[in-house]
Design an enzyme around this catalytic site. Structure first.
Site, short mmCIF file in Angstrom:
data_model
loop_
_atom_site.label_atom_id
_atom_site.label_comp_id
_atom_site.label_asym_id
_atom_site.label_seq_id
_atom_site.Cartn_x
_atom_site.Cartn_y
_atom_site.Cartn_z
N HIS A 14 32.41 32.87 43.96
CA HIS A 14 31.77 34.10 43.50
C HIS A 14 30.26 34.08 43.72
CE1 HIS A 14 31.55 37.76 41.08
NE2 HIS A 14 30.51 37.24 40.46
N HIS A 17 34.05 43.70 39.05
CA HIS A 17 34.38 43.03 37.80
C HIS A 17 35.90 43.08 37.64
CE1 HIS A 17 31.99 41.74 34.02
NE2 HIS A 17 31.61 41.04 35.06
#
Length: 715
Positions: A33, A79
Site C-alpha cells: 500500500h 479505502h
C-alpha cells in the site's frame, strides 16, 4: 512481524536486527500500500509531465496550473478493505483522508467524486455495505462542506465480499500558497495538529495489503479508523490559515502508516533526518507504546514543519480552532529517523532505507489462452422489453437515490450537477473545470489493455460533451492478488492501456493510488480489474455546457462516432444472461479527432443537448435523454451491415448524441469525423426504427424503468 526476506534486507543494511518498534515501521512503510512494490516499475511508464503540471506524482496531491494565478490540487485514493470491515467509518475516513491530502498542499477542497463498486444488491450483505458506504460518504462530505459533484456506482458479482470505495478530491489554491511535503531546513520544528492519537487504525497500511477473509470483520476492526468530520472542518481552516500566514514550510497529512509514514517521508523528501519525541504526542488513550504512537492511523491529524520563531504562532492558531497541537520534534542534518520515548531511543533507522529501501520488482505475469468469443446469441424477440430491462438494471438506472444523499450545491460553484455526464464547476469568472470518473470493469476483464485505454477515452468523452478537454488524470488501480501471474498480467496490461490512452490525448497522469489484494475468501473471487480514474478538464466558458437531455422540439439529432459489432462486456449481454460472449470494444484510431471535433462543436454554442454513449449503447443513451420530451429516430442510414442488437446496444467507444437547431453548421464543424443524422426531437415517446425493426416507448415507461429497483428498494 516483518517477512523473513525483508527482515534479512533490513538487518544487513542496518548492521543489526531491528527492534519491534523499527520492524513495525518497516512493516507498514514497506507494505504494498505504501511502497508500491509490485507496481512501481509499471507506474514509471506513465507520462507525468505537461505544460500545466506544477507538481506531479509523489506528494500528497498533484498541483495543476489553472490560470490567472490559480492552481488545482488533485488526488485520488481508495479505502476498500476498511469499507468492507466497517462500511460507514471506512468510507467516511476515505473521504477525510483524501480531503486532508488536498489541504496539506495549501488548497481548499472544492469538489469530491466517488467511483463505487458493489456486489449485487439481492445479497443482504452487499445491500448492507452499499447503504452504509453511501451513508458514510454523505455523512462526512456534507459535514465538512465539500460537494460531491460526480460519481459512479457499478454492480458485479466479483465485488461481493470486496466492495471498492474510491474517492477523488479537487482543491483550489493561489500558486503562491502552495506547500509540499518536502522538508526544508534542519533545525525547523515539527508540530502535530488536530485530533488526539489513539489506537484506532493500527496497522492500516499493512492491513490494506492483504486479502479479505470471513474473519476479517472481527479480526481487522482495530485497523479501521474512526472519523470526526467536525474536527476535520476545523483542521481545514486552521491549516489553511497557518499556510496563508506563511508559517508552514512543509506539510503532510497523517494517513497510511500514521506518524511514522508522514514524518519519515517528509524528512526523506527534503534529504534530511528527523528526531521525534514520542512523549510529546497528545494521546487519547493511556499506556500507549511507541509502536502504537508511531503506527496508529487516527484521523484528522496534520504534521507541519515550522520555523522555530513561528512555533507559538501556529500553536495559537490551533488553540483558536480548539484543536490539539504539540511540538513533537525537529529536522536534522543527520539522515537518521530517530524516535525518543521516556528518554530512551525507541527507534533509530536510516531514513532513506525506511522510505525508499523497499525492493520493487515486476512479478511474473502469464497471458491467458486466447479467448473464444462464442457464437453470437440470438436477438430477443421483444426489443422494447430488452431496452427496458437495460434501463432498469442497477448499472444503467438512475442513481438519484445515491446522489440525493450528498450536498452538491455547497460552495456555490456547481454548474452541472450529479447525474450528468460530467460535473462542471465555475472557478474564475466563466472559466471552469469539468470532472468525470470511473471505468468499465467488464470491458477490462475481457481485454485489460483496451479496457484501460477505453477508461481514458470514456471519461474524456464525458468532458467533451460539456465542451471541456482533459488536462490531468489521477488513477486508482484496483486489482486482485498480484502474486498470481494472471492477475499481474491484467494489472500490467491495464496500466499500459491507460498510459497509451492518456498519451494519445496529451493528458498527464499526475497521481493516484494502487489497491491490490482485492480478493474475498468468503466468495472465492477476485474483483474484476478496475482501473478507475478521475479526469480533470478545462473549459473557458462553463455557460456553454449543453444539457444532457432533449430540450428543444424540432432539433436535429446527430450520432457522432462509429458503431461496431462490439457487444462483449455489454450491459445488454449481461441482462440477457450471455455475459461470457463477444469481444470487448477497441478504441478507434481517430479518437483524438472525434473528441476535439466534438469539443469545437459544443464551443460553437450551436449544440443544445449532448450525451456520451456508454453502458447500454445507443438505445440507453436515447432513453436517458428523453426526460421531458421524446424523439423520432431512424437508424436505416447507418452502414456496416450491423444486426439490430449491434445498432441498439453496442458499447463502441468515442460515440455521442448531439442535438442542434443548426445541423448544417454543426456538420461542417464535425468535418471528417464520422457522424449521421438519425432523427428529430419532439413528442411524448421515443420511436426508434431501422431496416428491420420499429420500437416505441413512452416517456412514462422510460422514466419508470430508470427509477428501477435500486431507487424503489431504498425508498
Amino acid at each position: 512481524m516483518l517477512p523473513e526476506n525483508d527482515l534479512n534486507i533490513v538487518t544487513k543494511e542496518m548492521g543489526r536486527e531491528p527492534n519491534l518498534v523499527e520492524q513495525g515501521c518497516f512493516l507498514n512503510l514497506w507494505s504494498e500500500h505504501c511502497s508500491y512494490r509490485s507496481s512501481a516499475p509499471l507506474l514509471k511508464t506513465f507520462t507525468t509531465t505537461g505544460d500545466r503540471v506544477i507538481i506531479g506524482p509523489g506528494d500528497d496531491a498533484a498541483i495543476i496550473r489553472f490560470g490567472n494565478g490559480w492552481a488545482l490540487a488533485v488526488g485520488m485514493e481508495s479505502h476498500n478493505h476498511p469499507s468492507y470491515v466497517d462500511p460507514y467509518n471506512g468510507a467516511a475516513t476515505g473521504v477525510g483522508g483524501i480531503v486532508r491530502d488536498i489541504i496539506s498542499m495549501g488548497a481548499r477542497p472544492i469538489a469530491l467524486m466517488d467511483p463505487l463498486y458493489f456486489g449485487p444488491l439481492d445479497n443482504p450483505k452487499n445491500l448492507y455495505l452499499f447503504e452504509h458506504i453511501i451513508e458514510g460518504i454523505a455523512g462526512y462530505g456534507n459535514c465538512i462542506g465539500v460537494p460531491v459533484v460526480r460519481g459512479e456506482a457499478l454492480f458485479d458479482e466479483s465485488y461481493s465480499g470486496n466492495p471498492l470505495v474510491n474517492v477523488v478530491c479537487v482543491g483550489l489554491a493561489r500558486e503562491e500558497n502552495i506547500v509540499t511535503a518536502s522538508a526544508q531546513k534542519a533545525g525547523n520544528k515539527l508540530i502535530l495538529m488536530g485530533s488526539t492519537t489513539g489506537r484506532d487504525g493500527l496497522g492500516g497500511a499493512s492491513f490494506a495489503s492483504r486479502d479479505l477473509s470471513e474473519s476479517s470483520e472481527a479480526e481487522d476492526r482495530p485497523s479501521i479508523q474512526i472519523g470526526d468530520p467536525f474536527t476535520e472542518k476545523l483542521l481545514i481552516e486552521a491549516t489553511l490559515e497557518a499556510i496563508g500566514e506563511g508559517y508552514v514550510k512543509a506539510c503532510r497529512d497523517l494517513g497510511a502508516a500514521g506518524l511514522a509514514g508522514a514524518s519519515s517521508e517528509m524528512a526523506s523528501k527534503g534529504n534530511l533526518g528527523m528526531k521525534i519525541i514520542a512523549d510529546n504526542v497528545i494521546l487519547r488513550e493511556t499506556g500507549m507504546t511507541p509502536y502504537e504512537i508511531l503506527i496508529a492511523e487516527s484521523q484528522e491529524r496534520m504534521l507541519l514543519e515550522v520555523d522555530p520563531d513561528d512555533v507559538q504562532a501556529v500553536l495559537d492558531i490551533a488553540a483558536k480552532y480548539d484543536l490539539n497541537a504539540s511540538l513533537i520534534g525537529e529536522l536534522t542534518e543527520d539522515l537518521s529517523y530517530t524516535v525518543m520515548f521516556k528518554g530512551e531511543v525507541a527507534a533509530s533507522i536510516p531514513v532513506k532505507l525506511l522510505t525508499e529501501g523497499a525492493p520493487t520488482f515486476e512479478r511474473p505475469s502469464t497471458e491467458p489462452a486466447p479467448r473464444d468469443a462464442g457464437e453470437k446469441p440470438e436477438m430477443p424477440e421483444d426489443l422494447k422489453q430488452a431496452i427496458l430491462d437495460i434501463l432498469s438494471s442497477h448499472n444503467v438506472a438512475s442513481k438519484k437515490w445515491i446522489y440525493r444523499q450528498y450536498d452538491h450545491e455547497v460552495q456555490l460553484r456547481t454548474v452541472a450537477k450529479p447525474g450528468d455526464d460530467a460535473g462542471v464547476l465555475r472557478i474564475d469568472g466563466n472559466e471552469g473545470i469539468a470532472l468525470s470518473c470511473g471505468c468499465n470493469p467488464k470491458h477490462t476483464l475481457l481485454d485489460p489493455y483496451q479496457g484501460g485505454k477505453g477508461t481514458v477515452i470514456e471519461n474524456a468523452m464525458n468532458l467533451a460533451v460539456k465542451g471541456a478537454y482533459g488536462i490531468a488524470l489521477v488513477d486508482c488501480l484496483n486489482f486482485g492478488n498480484p502474486e498470481k501471474a494472471d492477475i499481474y498480467w491484467q494489472f500490467k496490461q491495464a496500466i499500459l492501456g491507460l498510459g497509451d490512452g492518456a498519451r494519445e490525448l496529451s493528458i498527464p497522469v499526475v497521481g493516484g493510488n494502487v489497491s491490490l489484494y482485492n480478493e474475498s475468501e468468503e466468495f472465492k473471487t477476485a474483483i474484476a480489474p478496475t482501473p478507475s480514474i478521475g479526469l480533470i478538464g478545462y473549459t473557458e466558458d462553463v455557460t456553454i455546457a449543453p444539457s444532457g437531455v432533449f430540450t428543444k422540439e424540432g432539433d436535429t439529432i446527430i450520432l457522432v462516432g462509429t458503431t461496431k459489432d462490439e457487444l462483449g462486456g455489454s450491459e445488454y449481454y449481461r441482462t440477457i444472461g450471455k455475459r461470457e460472449y463477444g469481444m470487448a470494444p477497441a478504441v478507434p484510431e481517430n479518437v483524438s479527432q472525434i473528441i476535439n471535433s466534438l469539443i469545437e462543436a459544443v464551443k460553437s454554442k450551436k449544440v443544445t443537448a449532448s450525451h456520451d454513449l456508454s453502458l447500454g449503447g445507443l438505445a440507453a443513451g436515447l432513453c436517458e435523454m428523453c426526460e421531458n420530451m421524446g424523439a423520432t429516430v431512424d437508424l436505416s442510414d447507418i452502414e456496416n451491415d450491423l444486426r439490430t442488437d449491434d445498432l441498439l446496444f453496442s458499447e463502441s467507444y468515442a460515440r455521442a448524441i448531439i442535438c442542434t437547431s443548426e445541423p448544417a453548421a454543426v456538420k461542417e464543424l464535425l468535418k471528417d469525423v464520422p457522424h449521421t443524422v438519425i432523427g428529430t426531437v419532439g413528442g411524448n415517446e421515443l420511436k426508434i426504427s431501422g431496416k428491420e425493426f420499429d420500437v416505441s416507448i413512452s416517456i412514462s415507461e422510460i422514466n419508470k424503468a430508470k427509477k428501477s429497483l435500486l431507487n424503489l428498494m431504498m425508498e
